[in-house]
Design a protein around this motif. Structure first.
Motif, short mmCIF file in Angstrom:
data_model
loop_
_atom_site.label_atom_id
_atom_site.label_comp_id
_atom_site.label_asym_id
_atom_site.label_seq_id
_atom_site.Cartn_x
_atom_site.Cartn_y
_atom_site.Cartn_z
N LEU A 6 -10.84 -15.09 26.38
CA LEU A 6 -12.27 -13.98 25.81
C LEU A 6 -12.16 -12.52 26.14
CD1 LEU A 6 -15.42 -13.87 25.28
CD2 LEU A 6 -15.85 -13.82 27.47
N ILE A 7 -11.41 -12.21 26.83
CA ILE A 7 -10.83 -10.85 27.28
C ILE A 7 -9.93 -10.51 26.27
CG2 ILE A 7 -10.02 -9.34 28.96
CD1 ILE A 7 -11.61 -10.65 31.18
N ILE A 8 -9.08 -10.96 26.46
CA ILE A 8 -8.36 -10.67 24.91
C ILE A 8 -8.69 -10.47 23.80
CG2 ILE A 8 -5.85 -11.28 23.78
CD1 ILE A 8 -4.51 -12.63 26.44
N VAL A 27 -8.83 -7.21 21.84
CA VAL A 27 -8.69 -6.55 19.93
C VAL A 27 -9.72 -6.02 19.50
CG1 VAL A 27 -7.74 -8.15 18.50
CG2 VAL A 27 -6.60 -8.70 20.66
N LEU A 28 -10.68 -6.37 19.49
CA LEU A 28 -12.13 -6.26 18.57
C LEU A 28 -12.19 -4.82 18.50
CD1 LEU A 28 -14.10 -6.90 17.00
CD2 LEU A 28 -15.70 -7.18 19.08
N PHE A 29 -12.02 -4.32 20.58
CA PHE A 29 -11.99 -2.69 20.01
C PHE A 29 -11.40 -2.26 19.65
CE2 PHE A 29 -15.61 -4.14 24.12
CZ PHE A 29 -16.20 -3.15 23.56
N ALA A 30 -9.60 -2.10 20.26
CA ALA A 30 -8.88 -1.49 19.63
C ALA A 30 -8.75 -2.07 17.43
CB ALA A 30 -7.06 -2.75 19.50
N VAL A 31 -9.22 -2.64 17.44
CA VAL A 31 -9.78 -2.68 15.92
C VAL A 31 -10.65 -1.91 15.02
CG1 VAL A 31 -10.09 -3.94 13.75
CG2 VAL A 31 -8.10 -5.14 15.38
#
Length: 56
Positions: free
Chosen positions: A35-37, A41-45
């Motif tokens: 979940l944390i990963i 990744v969502l924030f990075a995108v």
């Protein structure tokens, strides 16, 4: 001839110990790492998309 097998249900204390000890080993909290990963990744995108749109 004596019976060497001792049934845990024959002794109330041993049976209660057996029953109470079983769920404790099975109750492991689920891992939150995926979940944390996924959130990272969502924030990075989202940041990359925002920068792309801002600089275009």
């Amino acid at each position: 001839m004596s019976d060497e097998y001792v049934d845990p249900s024959g002794n109330t204390e041993a049976f209660r110990s057996f029953v109470q000890g079983a769920p404790a080993a099975a109750e492991a909290p689920p891992s939150r790492l995926p979940l944390i990963i996924g959130i990272a990744v969502l924030f990075a995108v989202l940041i990359a998309l925002t920068l792309f749109l801002a600089l275009a």
